[in-house]
Design an enzyme around this catalytic site. Structure first.
Site, PDB file in Angstrom:
ATOM      1  N   LYS A 183       8.623   5.446  -7.214  1.00 31.36           N
ATOM      2  CA  LYS A 183       8.682   6.872  -6.828  1.00 31.36           C
ATOM      3  C   LYS A 183       7.831   7.710  -7.776  1.00 31.36           C
ATOM      4  CE  LYS A 183      12.948   7.115  -4.288  1.00 31.36           C
ATOM      5  NZ  LYS A 183      14.343   6.824  -4.592  1.00 31.36           N
TER       6      LYS A 183
ATOM      7  N   ASN B 283      -6.565   2.841 -12.163  1.00 34.05           N
ATOM      8  CA  ASN B 283      -5.556   1.875 -11.727  1.00 34.05           C
ATOM      9  C   ASN B 283      -4.183   2.485 -11.997  1.00 34.05           C
ATOM     10  OD1 ASN B 283      -4.395  -0.661 -10.952  1.00 34.05           O
ATOM     11  ND2 ASN B 283      -4.087  -1.121 -13.114  1.00 34.05           N
TER      12      ASN B 283
ATOM     13  N   GLU C 203     -12.967  -3.206 -19.286  1.00 29.06           N
ATOM     14  CA  GLU C 203     -12.972  -4.672 -19.187  1.00 29.06           C
ATOM     15  C   GLU C 203     -11.697  -5.333 -19.698  1.00 29.06           C
ATOM     16  OE1 GLU C 203     -16.757  -6.500 -20.171  1.00 29.06           O
ATOM     17  OE2 GLU C 203     -17.741  -4.671 -19.455  1.00 29.06           O
TER      18      GLU C 203
ATOM     19  N   HIS D 285      -0.326   1.366 -13.068  1.00 34.17           N
ATOM     20  CA  HIS D 285       0.424   0.242 -13.631  1.00 34.17           C
ATOM     21  C   HIS D 285       1.896   0.652 -13.757  1.00 34.17           C
ATOM     22  CE1 HIS D 285       0.874  -3.477 -15.901  1.00 34.17           C
ATOM     23  NE2 HIS D 285       1.710  -2.812 -16.676  1.00 34.17           N
TER      24      HIS D 285
ATOM     25  N   ARG E 164      -6.618  -8.442  -7.785  1.00 31.33           N
ATOM     26  CA  ARG E 164      -7.692  -9.303  -8.275  1.00 31.33           C
ATOM     27  C   ARG E 164      -8.304  -8.723  -9.555  1.00 31.33           C
ATOM     28  NH1 ARG E 164     -10.655 -13.672  -6.300  1.00 31.33           N
ATOM     29  NH2 ARG E 164     -12.876 -13.520  -6.697  1.00 31.33           N
TER      30      ARG E 164
ATOM     31  N   GLY F 185       0.778  -1.237   0.000  1.00 33.99           N
ATOM     32  CA  GLY F 185       0.000   0.000   0.000  1.00 33.99           C
ATOM     33  C   GLY F 185       0.808   1.285   0.000  1.00 33.99           C
ATOM     34  N   SER F 186       1.983   1.269  -0.633  1.00 38.45           N
ATOM     35  CA  SER F 186       2.743   2.530  -0.671  1.00 38.45           C
ATOM     36  C   SER F 186       2.030   3.568  -1.540  1.00 38.45           C
ATOM     37  CB  SER F 186       4.182   2.306  -1.149  1.00 38.45           C
ATOM     38  OG  SER F 186       4.223   1.986  -2.517  1.00 38.45           O
ATOM     39  N   ASN F 187       1.309   3.119  -2.561  1.00 39.26           N
ATOM     40  CA  ASN F 187       0.527   4.075  -3.357  1.00 39.26           C
ATOM     41  C   ASN F 187      -0.640   4.620  -2.546  1.00 39.26           C
ATOM     42  OD1 ASN F 187       1.391   4.526  -6.291  1.00 39.26           O
ATOM     43  ND2 ASN F 187       1.700   2.329  -6.030  1.00 39.26           N
TER      44      ASN F 187
HETATM   45  C1  GRF Z   1       2.704  -0.882  -7.788  1.00 37.08           C
HETATM   46  O1  GRF Z   1       3.886  -1.082  -8.483  1.00 37.08           O
HETATM   47  C2  GRF Z   1       1.552  -0.675  -8.753  1.00 37.08           C
HETATM   48  O2  GRF Z   1       1.933  -0.088  -9.944  1.00 37.08           O
HETATM   49  C3  GRF Z   1       1.098  -2.068  -9.006  1.00 37.08           C
HETATM   50  O3  GRF Z   1       1.262  -2.743  -7.790  1.00 37.08           O
HETATM   51  C4  GRF Z   1       2.273  -2.096  -7.000  1.00 37.08           C
HETATM   52  C5  GRF Z   1       1.655  -1.784  -5.687  1.00 37.08           C
HETATM   53  O4  GRF Z   1       2.554  -1.266  -4.777  1.00 37.08           O
HETATM   54  N1  GRF Z   1      -0.236  -2.073  -9.544  1.00 37.08           N
HETATM   55  P1  GRF Z   1       2.038  -0.672  -3.396  1.00 37.08           P
HETATM   56  O5  GRF Z   1       1.211  -1.760  -2.715  1.00 37.08           O
HETATM   57  O6  GRF Z   1       1.218   0.541  -3.685  1.00 37.08           O
HETATM   58  O7  GRF Z   1       3.272  -0.368  -2.608  1.00 37.08           O
END
Ligand code: GRF
Length: 208
Positions: A179, A109, A149, A111, A93, A12-14
């Site tokens: 980062k 999302n 989808e 990526h 998922r 969950g760093s994002n």
């Molecule tokens: C990230 O690299 C994101 O792009 C991908 O999964 C990773 C999640 O990292 N979808 P975090 O859990 O947010 O640290």
């Protein structure tokens, strides 16, 4: 107020970057109201708790029903909380149309590559960076896109570039890409909250 839900399956760093941006006032008209995980032991849930954000986990492993029924539960949850925007942040998922359709262009999302490169089935986590290194790409990055989808196929909202160094390993690259993810995801949420993202066919138009 735009009510936001963040879905995460791992560290969950994002999610943390989105919480920090909110606390720093980047999107005063948006608020993370829910953190959802399909993995009850995900560290992301702890992060939510640390910031007094409601968190809900429904284990996908061993869920006694179909994928559609699973998504139906999440949809009910989001609708009950009047969620306007879902941000997938390391949510592993694959979703069904049950959830994608009602949140079309209201679900983003992140990526870890420059889509449409290095996206699609099987392209997640370290697999992405391994493929980038193997292909000897000179440049990679991160993409925030709307969820449709097709896997990783929805309209691109924002991208950030990262140079690939000749001595990069998938790990060193992942670190630098992460980062950039932490910069562009909050920015994409800000644009959404301020109503600056318009979808025109399969393209996004941003107004700054
Ligand atoms: C990230 O690299 C994101 O792009 C991908 O999964 C990773 C999640 O990292 N979808 P975090 O859990 O947010 O640290």
């Amino acid at each position: 107020m735009i009510k936001i839900a963040v879905f995460a399956s791992g560290g969950g760093s994002n999610l943390q970057a989105l919480i920090d941006a909110q606390e720093n006032g980047l999107y005063p008209k948006g608020q993370i109201r829910l953190v959802f995980s399909n993995v009850p032991e995900a560290q992301a849930l702890q992060r939510a708790e640390n910031h007094k954000i409601e968190s809900v986990a429904i284990a996908s492993k061993g869920f006694p029903g179909t994928r559609e029924e699973y998504d139906q539960e999440i949809l009910r949850l989001c609708q009950a909380k009047k969620i306007d925007l879902i941000c997938l942040a390391g949510y592993t998922r694959i979703m069904t149309p049950v959830l994608i359709k009602p949140y079309l262009f209201k679900m983003m999302n992140i990526h870890p590559a420059l889509l449409p490169k290095f996206g699609g089935p099987g392209m997640y986590g370290h697999f992405v960076h391994e493929a980038v290194v193997k292909a000897k790409e000179k440049e990679t990055g991160a993409t925030v896109h709307f969820v449709t989808e097709g896997i990783d196929a929805g309209p691109v909202i924002l991208q950030g570039d990262v140079k690939v160094h000749p001595n990069d390993t998938p790990l060193t690259l992942a670190e630098r890409v992460l980062k950039v993810e932490h910069q562009i995801y909050p920015e994409a949420v800000r644009l959404f909250v301020e109503g600056k993202i318009k979808v025109d066919g399969d393209r996004v138009k941003l107004s700054y």
